[in-house]
Design a protein around this motif. Structure first.
Motif, PDB file in Angstrom:
ATOM      1  N   ARG A  56       0.818  -1.221   0.000  1.00 20.00           N
ATOM      2  CA  ARG A  56       0.000   0.000   0.000  1.00 20.00           C
ATOM      3  C   ARG A  56       0.849   1.267   0.000  1.00 20.00           C
ATOM      4  N   LEU A  57       2.179   1.127   0.082  1.00 20.65           N
ATOM      5  CA  LEU A  57       3.067   2.284   0.085  1.00 20.65           C
ATOM      6  C   LEU A  57       3.640   2.533  -1.307  1.00 20.65           C
ATOM      7  N   ASN A  58       3.980   3.779  -1.580  1.00 22.69           N
ATOM      8  CA  ASN A  58       4.580   4.071  -2.882  1.00 22.69           C
ATOM      9  C   ASN A  58       6.045   3.616  -2.899  1.00 22.69           C
ATOM     10  N   GLU A  59       6.687   3.741  -4.042  1.00 22.49           N
ATOM     11  CA  GLU A  59       8.027   3.190  -4.220  1.00 22.49           C
ATOM     12  C   GLU A  59       9.037   3.827  -3.267  1.00 22.49           C
ATOM     13  N   PHE A  60       8.895   5.139  -3.029  1.00 22.78           N
ATOM     14  CA  PHE A  60       9.824   5.825  -2.131  1.00 22.78           C
ATOM     15  C   PHE A  60       9.799   5.218  -0.740  1.00 22.78           C
ATOM     16  N   TRP A  61       8.605   4.983  -0.190  1.00 22.22           N
ATOM     17  CA  TRP A  61       8.491   4.447   1.157  1.00 22.22           C
ATOM     18  C   TRP A  61       8.845   2.971   1.211  1.00 22.22           C
ATOM     19  N   LEU A 113      -3.355   5.347  14.541  1.00 20.79           N
ATOM     20  CA  LEU A 113      -2.744   6.465  13.809  1.00 20.79           C
ATOM     21  C   LEU A 113      -2.611   6.127  12.339  1.00 20.79           C
ATOM     22  N   SER A 114      -2.175   4.908  12.039  1.00 18.85           N
ATOM     23  CA  SER A 114      -2.015   4.495  10.651  1.00 18.85           C
ATOM     24  C   SER A 114      -3.350   4.511   9.921  1.00 18.85           C
ATOM     25  N   THR A 115      -4.385   4.003  10.562  1.00 17.12           N
ATOM     26  CA  THR A 115      -5.712   3.968   9.947  1.00 17.12           C
ATOM     27  C   THR A 115      -6.252   5.373   9.715  1.00 17.12           C
ATOM     28  N   MET A 116      -6.065   6.246  10.703  1.00 21.41           N
ATOM     29  CA  MET A 116      -6.550   7.614  10.585  1.00 21.41           C
ATOM     30  C   MET A 116      -5.856   8.355   9.440  1.00 21.41           C
ATOM     31  N   MET A 117      -4.528   8.229   9.352  1.00 20.13           N
ATOM     32  CA  MET A 117      -3.783   8.921   8.310  1.00 20.13           C
ATOM     33  C   MET A 117      -4.093   8.338   6.928  1.00 20.13           C
ATOM     34  N   GLU A 118      -4.317   7.041   6.877  1.00 22.96           N
ATOM     35  CA  GLU A 118      -4.676   6.426   5.600  1.00 22.96           C
ATOM     36  C   GLU A 118      -6.024   6.938   5.111  1.00 22.96           C
ATOM     37  N   ALA A 119      -6.994   7.033   6.031  1.00 21.48           N
ATOM     38  CA  ALA A 119      -8.311   7.551   5.668  1.00 21.48           C
ATOM     39  C   ALA A 119      -8.218   8.997   5.194  1.00 21.48           C
ATOM     40  N   ARG A 120      -7.368   9.780   5.865  1.00 16.98           N
ATOM     41  CA  ARG A 120      -7.183  11.183   5.471  1.00 16.98           C
ATOM     42  C   ARG A 120      -6.580  11.269   4.076  1.00 16.98           C
ATOM     43  N   THR A 160      -5.188   1.800  -7.962  1.00 15.37           N
ATOM     44  CA  THR A 160      -5.336   2.023  -6.541  1.00 15.37           C
ATOM     45  C   THR A 160      -4.256   2.981  -6.074  1.00 15.37           C
ATOM     46  N   ALA A 161      -4.657   4.076  -5.468  1.00 14.12           N
ATOM     47  CA  ALA A 161      -3.693   5.077  -5.021  1.00 14.12           C
ATOM     48  C   ALA A 161      -2.824   4.513  -3.910  1.00 14.12           C
TER      49      ALA A 161
END
Length: 381
Positions: free
Chosen positions: A57-62, A216-223, A243-244
């Motif tokens: 679920r993370l982009n290539e940088f992360w 925190l992870s869920t909240m930031m993902e939803a944001r 999928t973003a």
């Protein structure tokens, strides 16, 4: 060869580390280091499979951050600094004294040695890690929105129970209370009452940390997803099925979650390594290189889409996590051994992999039969 290219750097680092181990402790160091590398790789496949579920679920940088900065945290943080800090705090000694004990390579069975003090801290570590992993397993197994089930005879009823709020926390809390009353015993350093308090506090800390980091992870993902919906082209994703991937603060919080998750997987391995050798430097080198292979394995699973191809692999990994959580708690009283704990996890992973292959073959056979029927109907028409 395609698979091996993901591990090229690992092979180079392995060779360098084995050379250092030889210079440090001759062939004995090489042998012990190689054993620890293999143990870490074999017993951490469930770690790689679960990490891949989140890393995709993370982009290539992360993803690169996970493989670079993350591995530094895993190697030096969990395999060197963590046991050193535990010995300092648990033994009530100064950092310099802990360093002296580490360099002495004392027998873990002898009171006052580095390994002995670390083993004395095992109940607290097991309670913390066991509760964190247990919640991870329960949240997965109770998820009512999960479409695919593996052990359907038990997973589907549990999914229905998952509609009850905070059920995972309630079960984890009850399990912790029972464990503190039935598994705790006195030690040469602490009374039974003191040990019960230590186990309860550590377990609660594991629960709180899981809720905080996961929340925190869920909240930031939803944001992040909400911002994507506001700024993306209305038809871009619906037409391509794209999928973003998470970025920014959402990716950072997910990165922290992955690091904490990796740390909880490392607890039993770090403690168990002292049964192989009391030398903390050999342990750091062996487990550190093993952790590097696990990270690369995670990236490989993400790049190849293995979790999607083998549909039950994620399930097997979570069942392995559930078993590991229970065994960590039981290890407060019982000596289970690394091979028992690792063997159970491997059994779940292997069973899920074989089940996935069988399911794919059934789908291929059904698809072939449908194609044959369609061709016959076309010929008749």
């Amino acid at each position: 060869m395609t698979a091996l290219k993901h591990f090229r750097i690992d092979f180079v680092i392995t060779a360098l580390v084995l050379v250092v181990a030889f210079l440090y402790d001759s062939w004995t160091g090489v042998t012990l280091c190689a054993i620890l590398i293999l143990v870490e790789i074999v017993f951490s496949f469930d770690n790689a499979a679960v990490n891949a579920k989140y890393l995709v679920r993370l982009n290539e940088f992360w993803q690169k951050m996970f493989l670079t900065v993350g591995i530094l945290i895993a190697v030096f943080g969990m395999r060197l600094i963590f046991p050193f800090a535990i010995v300092t705090i648990s033994g009530g000694i100064s950092p310099m004294k802990a360093l002296d004990l580490a360099l002495e390579k004392g027998d873990p069975a002898v009171p006052g040695t580095y390994g002995y003090i670390l083993n004395e801290a095992h109940p607290a570590i097991a309670a913390f890690g066991g509760m964190f992993l247990l919640l991870l397993f329960l949240d997965f197994i109770f998820d009512p929105e999960r479409e695919i089930t593996w052990l359907s005879w038990i997973e589907k009823p549990l999914q229905k129970l998952g509609k009850l709020d905070v059920l995972s926390v309630v079960i984890a809390g009850v399990f912790l209370l029972i464990a503190s009353e039935t598994l705790v015993h006195s030690t040469p350093v602490h009374t039974e009452v003191q040990m019960r308090s230590i186990v309860l506090f550590s377990g609660l800390l594991g629960i709180v940390l899981y809720l905080a980091v996961n929340g925190l992870s869920t909240m930031m993902e939803a944001r992040e997803e909400r911002m994507d919906r506001e700024f993306e082209d209305a038809d871009a994703h619906s037409s391509t099925g794209h999928t973003a991937l998470l970025a920014g603060k959402a990716a950072l919080s997910m990165f922290f979650f992955l690091e904490v998750l990796d740390a909880t997987f490392s607890f039993d391995g770090v403690i168990g390594a002292f049964a192989i050798t009391p030398d903390p430097l050999i342990i750091m080198m062996g487990l550190g290189v093993g952790a590097l292979y696990v990270r690369s394995m995670t990236i490989y699973l993400v790049r190849q889409g293995t979790l999607a191809e083998y549909r039950f692999l994620e399930h097997g990994a979570h069942w392995a996590i559930g078993a590991l959580a229970v065994m960590l708690i039981l290890s407060i009283k019982y000596e289970l051994g690394e091979f028992v704990i690792g063997g159970v996890g491997i059994a779940f992973i292997l069973a899920a992999w074989l089940s996935s292959i069988a399911a794919n073959r059934r789908d291929d056979a059904a698809e072939g039969a449908d194609d044959t029927i369609n061709e016959d109907q076309g010929a008749r028409a």
